[in-house]
Motif scaffolding. Structure first.
Motif, PDB file in Angstrom:
ATOM      1  N   GLU A 189       0.865  -1.318  -0.094  1.00 37.34           N
ATOM      2  CA  GLU A 189       0.203  -0.196  -0.027  1.00 37.34           C
ATOM      3  C   GLU A 189       0.842   1.245  -0.109  1.00 37.34           C
ATOM      4  OE1 GLU A 189      -3.782   1.040   2.323  1.00 37.34           O
ATOM      5  OE2 GLU A 189      -2.399   1.936   3.383  1.00 37.34           O
ATOM      6  N   LYS A 230      -7.820  -7.015  -5.447  1.00 37.29           N
ATOM      7  CA  LYS A 230      -8.094  -5.674  -4.707  1.00 37.29           C
ATOM      8  C   LYS A 230      -7.159  -4.405  -4.864  1.00 37.29           C
ATOM      9  CE  LYS A 230      -9.134  -8.846  -0.744  1.00 37.29           C
ATOM     10  NZ  LYS A 230      -8.899  -9.172   0.561  1.00 37.29           N
ATOM     11  N   LYS A 231      -6.993  -4.267  -6.044  1.00 39.77           N
ATOM     12  CA  LYS A 231      -6.231  -3.116  -6.682  1.00 39.77           C
ATOM     13  C   LYS A 231      -7.094  -1.839  -6.523  1.00 39.77           C
ATOM     14  CE  LYS A 231      -3.045  -5.449  -9.792  1.00 39.77           C
ATOM     15  NZ  LYS A 231      -3.710  -6.825  -9.702  1.00 39.77           N
ATOM     16  N   TYR A 232      -6.516  -0.541  -6.170  1.00 39.18           N
ATOM     17  CA  TYR A 232      -7.259   0.458  -5.980  1.00 39.18           C
ATOM     18  C   TYR A 232      -6.172   1.814  -6.111  1.00 39.18           C
ATOM     19  CZ  TYR A 232      -5.694   0.626  -1.147  1.00 39.18           C
ATOM     20  OH  TYR A 232      -5.008   0.729   0.019  1.00 39.18           O
ATOM     21  N   VAL A 233      -6.676   2.858  -6.545  1.00 34.62           N
ATOM     22  CA  VAL A 233      -6.233   4.068  -6.637  1.00 34.62           C
ATOM     23  C   VAL A 233      -7.076   5.246  -6.035  1.00 34.62           C
ATOM     24  CG1 VAL A 233      -4.987   5.961  -8.003  1.00 34.62           C
ATOM     25  CG2 VAL A 233      -4.841   3.605  -8.594  1.00 34.62           C
ATOM     26  N   ARG A 234      -6.871   5.917  -4.928  1.00 37.26           N
ATOM     27  CA  ARG A 234      -7.701   6.967  -4.291  1.00 37.26           C
ATOM     28  C   ARG A 234      -7.000   8.068  -3.921  1.00 37.26           C
ATOM     29  NH1 ARG A 234      -9.459   2.258  -0.192  1.00 37.26           N
ATOM     30  NH2 ARG A 234     -10.718   1.044  -1.689  1.00 37.26           N
ATOM     31  N   GLU A 238     -11.316   8.971  -2.402  1.00 30.13           N
ATOM     32  CA  GLU A 238     -12.386   8.841  -3.268  1.00 30.13           C
ATOM     33  C   GLU A 238     -11.505   8.128  -4.641  1.00 30.13           C
ATOM     34  OE1 GLU A 238     -15.392   9.693  -3.713  1.00 30.13           O
ATOM     35  OE2 GLU A 238     -15.257  10.670  -1.619  1.00 30.13           O
ATOM     36  N   ASN A 239     -12.403   7.375  -5.359  1.00 27.85           N
ATOM     37  CA  ASN A 239     -11.658   6.557  -6.413  1.00 27.85           C
ATOM     38  C   ASN A 239     -11.036   7.441  -7.511  1.00 27.85           C
ATOM     39  OD1 ASN A 239     -11.327   4.358  -8.115  1.00 27.85           O
ATOM     40  ND2 ASN A 239     -12.960   5.162  -9.586  1.00 27.85           N
ATOM     41  N   ALA A 240      -9.925   7.076  -7.806  1.00 31.98           N
ATOM     42  CA  ALA A 240      -9.168   7.811  -8.873  1.00 31.98           C
ATOM     43  C   ALA A 240      -8.455   6.952  -9.946  1.00 31.98           C
ATOM     44  CB  ALA A 240      -8.118   8.569  -8.125  1.00 31.98           C
ATOM     45  N   PHE A 241      -8.763   5.918 -10.023  1.00 37.52           N
ATOM     46  CA  PHE A 241      -8.295   4.675 -10.821  1.00 37.52           C
ATOM     47  C   PHE A 241      -8.206   5.543 -12.527  1.00 37.52           C
ATOM     48  CE2 PHE A 241      -7.896   0.352  -9.903  1.00 37.52           C
ATOM     49  CZ  PHE A 241      -7.019  -0.065 -10.980  1.00 37.52           C
ATOM     50  N   HIS A 242      -9.207   6.420 -12.749  1.00 33.79           N
ATOM     51  CA  HIS A 242      -8.986   6.843 -14.031  1.00 33.79           C
ATOM     52  C   HIS A 242      -7.862   7.744 -14.305  1.00 33.79           C
ATOM     53  CE1 HIS A 242     -11.413   9.132 -11.427  1.00 33.79           C
ATOM     54  NE2 HIS A 242     -11.440  10.417 -12.220  1.00 33.79           N
TER      55      HIS A 242
END
Length: 284
Positions: A189, A230-234, A238-242
């Motif tokens: 992380e 379980k990958k994520y970018v925040r 807030e979601n920032a995957f884009h």
């Protein structure tokens, strides 16, 4: 002394060990786990072509005895506690913590059946009851109970060149060694705090990088998780995957020493990057 503590998603727990009321008699699946081969076979090929190996699910069975000495109702109360903690209809998974001497590891498990209480002769009485628990660990690796973390620090140095003039090119960056003491690669992380433009976090050991195409203010917090499935970018939760750059790879720490660094189009020395992980082991 050996003990196993099971804690469900509601926080209810029970400890099994070498003392009343929950005695452990036998545990299987702590070290052994099946290996699955990834192969390919062509027409008329003898044997097959090997590509890789992966671990299957880990099945842990715990056999023991509930022993009480006081009221007759106490045995039923202990049985109920096991049923409440190891309940397949409650939110999964269950955390299994294994302690033996100085070693403490944990793993997440799901419940295959309700607790088994045999009724055969010799299996139960007024003050005792045999039991069996069957748990499936879909992610088969044991982990340290505490996470490790490293914060990258500001570096400033110079590169000297063989010229007559005292020419020096400044070198600035953030870099830190991180040691994965486990048996396999482990996800991380990443927490990125502070001003940055297009922040990039690199694992120089693997040659892989994660880049987010976005400007961050001094109070912004960017978090990235690299665990499979379980990958994520925040950003600030807030979601920032884009905003993720298409060249990014959700890298993991390889066993042994890894050299980590980060770069940004903003040279602020107040930005801090922390990388957190848990070592993973193939057995106890």
């Amino acid at each position: 002394m050996t003990s196993i503590t099971l804690t469900n998603a509601d926080g209810l727990s029970v400890t099994l060990g070498n003392h009343a009321p929950f005695y452990i008699e036998k545990v299987t699946g702590l070290s052994e786990v099946a290996v699955q081969f990834e192969t390919q076979k062509a027409p008329k090929q003898h044997g097959s072509t090997y590509f890789d190996s992966t671990l299957g699910e880990r099945e842990i069975t715990v056999e023991g005895t509930i022993i009480t000495r006081n009221h007759l109702s106490e045995l039923q109360e202990r049985k109920r506690l096991l049923q409440q903690v190891v309940n397949p209809l409650r939110k999964q998974p269950i955390k299994l913590k294994y302690e033996h001497e100085s070693s403490v590891r944990e793993i997440m498990a799901t419940v295959e059946t309700t607790p088994i209480f045999p009724n055969d002769a010799g299996q139960h009485g007024l003050y005792y009851q045999k039991f069996m628990l069957i748990l499936i660990c879909h992610q088969p690796f044991w982990q340290d109970i505490y996470a490790e973390s490293r914060e990258m620090s500001y570096l400033m140095g110079g590169l000297q060149f063989g010229l007559r003039l005292p020419t020096t090119f400044a070198k600035r960056g953030f870099q830190r060694a991180a040691v994965n003491a486990g048996d396999v690669a482990t996800p991380v992380e990443i927490e990125f705090k502070g001003a940055a433009v297009n922040p990039t976090v690199n694992n120089a050991t693997t040659g892989q990088a994660i880049k987010v195409n976005r400007s961050l203010g001094p109070d912004d917090v960017l978090t990235i998780g690299t665990e499979f499935g379980k990958k994520y970018v925040r950003i600030n939760g807030e979601n920032a995957f884009h905003y993720l750059d298409l060249s990014s790879v959700f890298w993991q720490l390889e066993p042994g020493s890894n050299i980590l660094s980060y770069a940004s189009n903003n040279d602020s020395i107040n930005t801090r990057v922390k990388v957190t992980w848990k070592n993973r082991f193939i057995g106890i």
